[in-house]
Design an enzyme around this catalytic site. Sequence first.
Site, PDB file in Angstrom:
ATOM      1  N   ASP A  43       0.886  -1.164   0.000  1.00 46.31           N
ATOM      2  CA  ASP A  43       0.000   0.000   0.000  1.00 46.31           C
ATOM      3  C   ASP A  43       0.924   1.214   0.000  1.00 46.31           C
ATOM      4  O   ASP A  43       1.453   1.599   1.047  1.00 46.31           O
ATOM      5  CB  ASP A  43      -0.895  -0.025   1.236  1.00 46.31           C
ATOM      6  CG  ASP A  43      -1.870   1.144   1.278  1.00 46.31           C
ATOM      7  OD1 ASP A  43      -2.234   1.652   0.203  1.00 46.31           O
ATOM      8  OD2 ASP A  43      -2.256   1.546   2.391  1.00 46.31           O
TER       9      ASP A  43
ATOM     10  N   GLU B  83      -1.361  -1.146  -4.846  1.00 44.61           N
ATOM     11  CA  GLU B  83      -2.642  -0.458  -5.003  1.00 44.61           C
ATOM     12  C   GLU B  83      -2.546   0.520  -6.168  1.00 44.61           C
ATOM     13  O   GLU B  83      -1.589   1.294  -6.269  1.00 44.61           O
ATOM     14  CB  GLU B  83      -3.010   0.283  -3.712  1.00 44.61           C
ATOM     15  CG  GLU B  83      -4.398   0.878  -3.748  1.00 44.61           C
ATOM     16  CD  GLU B  83      -4.802   1.446  -2.403  1.00 44.61           C
ATOM     17  OE1 GLU B  83      -5.395   0.704  -1.607  1.00 44.61           O
ATOM     18  OE2 GLU B  83      -4.515   2.627  -2.155  1.00 44.61           O
TER      19      GLU B  83
ATOM     20  N   ASP C  97      -2.756   0.817   6.873  1.00 47.67           N
ATOM     21  CA  ASP C  97      -1.858   0.625   5.722  1.00 47.67           C
ATOM     22  C   ASP C  97      -1.379  -0.828   5.652  1.00 47.67           C
ATOM     23  O   ASP C  97      -1.221  -1.381   4.571  1.00 47.67           O
ATOM     24  CB  ASP C  97      -0.627   1.545   5.830  1.00 47.67           C
ATOM     25  CG  ASP C  97      -1.000   2.971   6.140  1.00 47.67           C
ATOM     26  OD1 ASP C  97      -1.088   3.770   5.203  1.00 47.67           O
ATOM     27  OD2 ASP C  97      -1.218   3.274   7.328  1.00 47.67           O
TER      28      ASP C  97
END
Length: 168
Positions: A7, A69, A142
């Site tokens: 992330d 992501e 996260d």
Amino acid sequence: MFVLGIDPGLTRCGFGLVRRGSGQSRFEVMSAGVLETSPSDAVEQRLAILHADIEELLDDTKPDVVVIERIFSQANLTSVVSVAQASGLVLALATRRAIPMAHYSPNEVKLNVAGSGAAEKRAVQEMVARLCGLTEPPSPPDVADAIALAICYLSASPITSAIAAASA
């Protein structure tokens, strides 16, 4: 297969190394955490620190796939730029090591892991804990998001493999 979910972020970059589980856990978290840089440091210094940290992470975990992501537009342009910078580092470092990459949007990950593309962060954290047999939801979010990215890939990989085999 070891899948490293990332992330991306310049202040906090979550990561989670996941593989298929056995027994009651569908997935097993091998390693997870967050790479951090100080917002008080210059951007170029933060990028250099994150670069070194991601290199070390890739060297230590030796993933078969890196899942990141997909960058999405937000109201906060500063946030988008820093996420794009961190994402670019991951893309370049994984590519230099010839590690296959996959990308998922936040909505795709939430839908896959929590059953709704509009799921709240806490719901994702709780479902990640449940799917991985963890006693506590991963924190900060996260880390949970990074693990969820890896879960999303592992969930989709049998389908992707079947499609590739059928079209060959």
